[in-house]
Structure formats: structure tokens, C-alpha cells
Design a protein around this motif. Structure first.
Motif, short mmCIF file in Angstrom:
data_model
loop_
_atom_site.label_atom_id
_atom_site.label_comp_id
_atom_site.label_asym_id
_atom_site.label_seq_id
_atom_site.Cartn_x
_atom_site.Cartn_y
_atom_site.Cartn_z
N ASP A 3 0.85 -1.19 0.00
CA ASP A 3 0.00 0.00 0.00
C ASP A 3 0.89 1.25 0.00
O ASP A 3 0.67 2.19 -0.77
CB ASP A 3 -0.89 -0.04 1.25
CG ASP A 3 -1.98 1.00 1.19
OD1 ASP A 3 -2.38 1.38 0.07
OD2 ASP A 3 -2.45 1.43 2.26
N ARG B 168 2.42 1.54 -3.58
CA ARG B 168 1.59 1.98 -4.72
C ARG B 168 1.44 3.49 -4.70
O ARG B 168 1.36 4.12 -5.75
CB ARG B 168 0.26 1.23 -4.75
CG ARG B 168 -0.76 1.67 -3.73
CD ARG B 168 -1.95 0.72 -3.61
NE ARG B 168 -2.78 1.20 -2.52
CZ ARG B 168 -4.01 1.67 -2.65
NH1 ARG B 168 -4.60 1.68 -3.81
NH2 ARG B 168 -4.68 2.11 -1.59
N HIS B 169 1.40 4.08 -3.48
CA HIS B 169 1.30 5.55 -3.40
C HIS B 169 2.67 6.21 -3.60
O HIS B 169 2.77 7.26 -4.23
CB HIS B 169 0.71 5.96 -2.05
CG HIS B 169 -0.74 5.59 -1.92
ND1 HIS B 169 -1.71 6.12 -2.74
CD2 HIS B 169 -1.38 4.72 -1.10
CE1 HIS B 169 -2.90 5.60 -2.42
NE2 HIS B 169 -2.71 4.74 -1.44
N ASP C 25 3.98 9.32 -6.21
CA ASP C 25 4.80 10.51 -5.90
C ASP C 25 6.05 10.52 -6.77
O ASP C 25 6.45 11.56 -7.30
CB ASP C 25 5.24 10.50 -4.42
CG ASP C 25 4.04 10.61 -3.50
OD1 ASP C 25 2.97 11.04 -3.98
OD2 ASP C 25 4.18 10.26 -2.31
N VAL D 149 -3.24 4.80 -9.58
CA VAL D 149 -2.86 3.93 -8.46
C VAL D 149 -3.81 2.72 -8.45
O VAL D 149 -5.03 2.89 -8.43
CB VAL D 149 -2.96 4.72 -7.13
CG1 VAL D 149 -2.69 3.80 -5.94
CG2 VAL D 149 -1.98 5.89 -7.14
#
Ligand SMILES: Cc1ncc(COP(=O)(O)O)c(C=O)c1O
Length: 394
Positions: A303, A306-307, A311, A324
């Protein structure tokens, strides 16, 4: 790997080091040339759950490598039924469940007995290449059902889908849910639209739910559990291999709701389907019954990743589009705006020394894309993107 524990990363997932990965014999790191970072095939860089390796050690210590006594079925059947019930609220019918070696084998054997060469088969595109290739190899013309990138994620246009199916002559639908490569988790409304079309046109639905344990947003709904009748035309297949990073153990499960497929398989020569190895079953049962503490920890890292990738792309890879993913550890990157002269996979490999999956292998909607596997440590993920950015500057 030295996996010294600390509170936010009890298994040391962020401490995997490159030399350990590069020394591994598996395809992911072994196949690329020396010095290339591997972010292609869907294996994670993390060592699997301790409970799985412990169970395999115990199995080896017992040294009973004779035929297992699985009468009528292996413990994998019970573990599957129990997991579907507790995790997804679905009660599979135990007598419809059997263990197999691979998910793709189930797709092929289902198409083989329930459709004929020349019968069109629908698949959501872009698509996991082996599913696509299966249709080509089996002479089942592809009916591509395009998923759409929206401002909030991926989506199925249910009206267009209904029309596409109605005009296609399709005899079956292969559903990958969650979807590879987009990471889309089909909503209840989308699944109902698929079920409606299947009922209306008398289609078999083969539902590959191998990524069901790796869902970050939305809820995974087993297709066979949608309503009381859909199960009768559905074959559901899954395994512990993607979520627990044990693809090499070769063990999977199938719930054969479709009587046509059950009868078709009963008429096949006895050994065509094969059975998984005792070690594969052992590992998969350990994963599903004891592995959730490990999976929970992996989900935290995935998690984050994926973020983090969003960025990194925003700052280092302008022009690359990334939605995402709601599920899986695969990122589908649209590189078309970069206007590269070559397949982006080749550019990132030749000039950045990063091995990615080429979008061109994923059929309609794939050209100009790459798929990045982000199941790795933070520092390797940062280096992957740094190298991709360097490739574009070169
Ligand atoms: C959607 C999907 N189905 C099936 C597989 C492979 O399953 P198996 O190795 O059991 O055939 C994968 C592997 O990445 C996958 O992503």
C-alpha cells in the motif's frame, strides 16, 4: 536475507538487499542480465511467510515423499472453502472443489471442454498476456472488452460491454478479478452486468480470482457468489501463490459450478489434469490457514509502495500516466505521451537497465505502456524510478 525486526517492518521487507535478490535462482532476477533491476514478472521480492517455510521444513524432515493419502480430496479443498467463507462470505460447494496445478491450466481445460475452436471468447483488455495467448493458441477469437481509465480509477462501461457481447457471438468470458494489469477490482454493479450478459447469451464465465487477497480499495466479490444461479455457469479458480509469493509451488484450486465443465472434465483421460505436489498443497494450506499475519504486513508495504510510486512518477517521470491500482502489486504505466521511438520497455531496459513487462504483450490497449512490479523494498523502488528517469534523459 538478514531480516532484523523493527516495529513498522516486522519482517524486514524494506531491508532486502540487491545482492541477495541477484543470487536467487528464480526467473525474476536470474533471467535479466547482470546489473539489471527486475520489476517484471509477478513475483514479490520478499521472502515468503515463515509459517510456509516452517511447514515445508517439517514436511522435508518427515521425509515422507510417497503418494499422499488424499481421499477424497486434499486438505487444500477444505482450506479453500474455509477461506472463501471467512474472508469473502462465499460458501463454495465442497463437492465442486478440486485441487489443480495451475490457474491457467483451469482456464485452458475449461475452454477446451465447454467451447469449440473458432468460438469467440471475451477478455477484459489490456490483459495478462498468458490469458490472451491461451485464446490465440486454442483458436478462440478474442472479443476484447476494454476497461476505461477514469479520473478515479478503472471502470467497465457496462452499456458498451452489453452491446459488445451481444454482437460478438462470444461463448465464454474470462474474467480476471482483481484485474491484471490494471489492478481494477470489479464493482458489484459491473459484476452484475457481466452476470446478466452471461445469463442472456448462455455464456460460461471463468473467473480467475488469484489476486483476491491483494485488495486495497473496494471489496473483492467472488463472481460465483453474486446470486443463486450464476454459480451454475461459473468456474472459479484461485491459488495462494500470488499473495504469498510461492508461484513455484504449483498448486491451485478450482470450484466447478458449471455442470458442462464438470461433465467435460469427467470425460477426459484421468491424468490430463494432473494433481499438485504434496509440497505445493502443504505450502498453500499453510498460507491460507496460518499466513495472514504475514500477508497483513506485506499489504502495508504494498500500500505504501503503490502511493510512493505515484509521488515518484509525478516528480521524476512527468508525462507518464499512472492510476494507483486498487489491487495487485502491479502498476500499469501509460508512456504514450513520451513519444518514444521504441517500445518503452526497450528504452527502460537499454538505457536504464530496468526490466519491465512490455505493454505490447497485453493486447488491445497495451502498446505504449509498461507494467511495473512494485513488490519490493522502498530503496529498490526508488532506484527503479530513478533509472527510468535516467533512461528518458539519455
Ligand atoms: C491474473 C493471473 N492469473 C493467473 C496467473 C498465473 O497463475 P498460475 O501460475 O497458477 O497459472 C497470474 C500470474 O501472475 C495472474 O496474474
Amino acid at each position: 536475507m538478514s531480516a532484523a525486526a523493527w516495529p513498522d517492518d516486522p519482517y524486514g521487507f524494506d531491508r532486502i538487499d540487491r545482492s541477495w535478490l541477484e543470487a536467487r535462482p528464480g526467473a525474476k532476477w536470474h533471467r535479466p542480465a547482470d546489473g539489471v533491476l527486475a520489476a517484471w514478472v509477478a513475483d514479490m521480492d520478499f521472502p515468503t511467510a515463515d509459517v510456509i517455510t516452517d511447514s515445508l521444513h517439517r514436511f522435508a524432515d518427515a521425509a515422507d515423499f510417497g503418494y499422499p493419502d488424499w481421499n477424497p480430496g486434499s486438505p487444500l479443498r477444505d482450506a479453500f472453502c474455509e477461506r472463501m467463507q471467512t474472508k469473502f462470505g462465499w460458501d463454495p460447494k465442497p463437492s465442486y472443489v478440486r485441487e489443480t496445478c495451475e490457474v491457467l491450466q483451469v482456464i485452458e481445460l475449461s475452454l477446451m471442454v465447454a467451447t469449440n475452436p473458432g468460438d469467440p471468447v471475451a477478455l477484459f483488455c489490456p490483459s495478462y498476456p498468458p490469458a490472451l495467448n491461451t485464446l490465440g493458441q486454442m483458436n478462440r477469437p478474442l472479443v476484447p472488452i476494454m476497461l476505461d481509465r477514469t479520473s478515479t480509477g478503472w471502470a467497465l462501461d457496462t452499456e458498451r460491454f452489453a452491446n459488445d457481447i451481444a454482437s460478438s457471438g462470444a461463448r465464454a468470458i474470462v474474467l480476471l478479478n482483481p484485474h491484471n494489469p490494471t489492478g481494477h477490482v470489479f464493482t458489484r454493479i459491473e459484476l452484475l452486468a457481466i452476470a446478466e450478459a452471461a445469463e442472456r447469451h448462455d455464456l460460461l464465465v471463468i473467473s480467475d480470482e488469484i489476486h483476491a487477497d491483494i485488495v486495497f480499495e473496494g471489496t473483492h466479490m467472488p463472481f460465483a457468489a453474486l446470486n443463486d444461479t450464476i454459480v451454475d455457469r461459473t468456474v472459479t479458480t484461485t491459488s495462494a501463490t500470488k499473495a504469498f509469493n510461492i508461484a513455484g509451488v504449483r498448486a491451485a484450486v478450482v470450484h466447478v459450478g458449471s455442470a458442462k465443465v464438470r461433465d467435460g472434465w469427467n470425460a477426459l483421460p484421468t491424468h490430463l489434469m494432473g494433481v499438485p505436489s504434496a509440497m505445493g498443497v502443504e505450502a498453500s494450506v499453510a498460507a491460507w490457514t496460518l499466513g495472514d499475519h504475514w500477508l497483513d504486513a506485506v499489504m502495508v508495504v504494498l500500500d505504501r509502495n503503490r502511493h510512493l510510486l505515484a509521488d515518484l512518477i509525478a516528480t521524476k517521470l512527468p508525462g507518464v500516466q499512472y492510476t494507483v491500482p486498487a489491487a495487485t502489486y502491479l502498476a500499469w504505466l501509460d508512456c504514450r505521451a513520451l513519444n518514444l521511438d521504441e517500445d518503452p520497455k526497450q528504452v527502460f531496459l537499454d538505457k536504464g537497465q530496468v526490466e519491465l513487462s512490455p505493454g505490447s504483450d497485453f493486447g488491445p490497449g497495451g502498446v505504449g505502456h509498461v507494467r511495473v512490479n512494485f513488490a519490493t523494498s522502498e530503496s529498490i523502488l526508488v532506484e527503479i524510478v530513478d533509472r527510468m528517469a535516467a533512461a528518458l534523459r539519455a
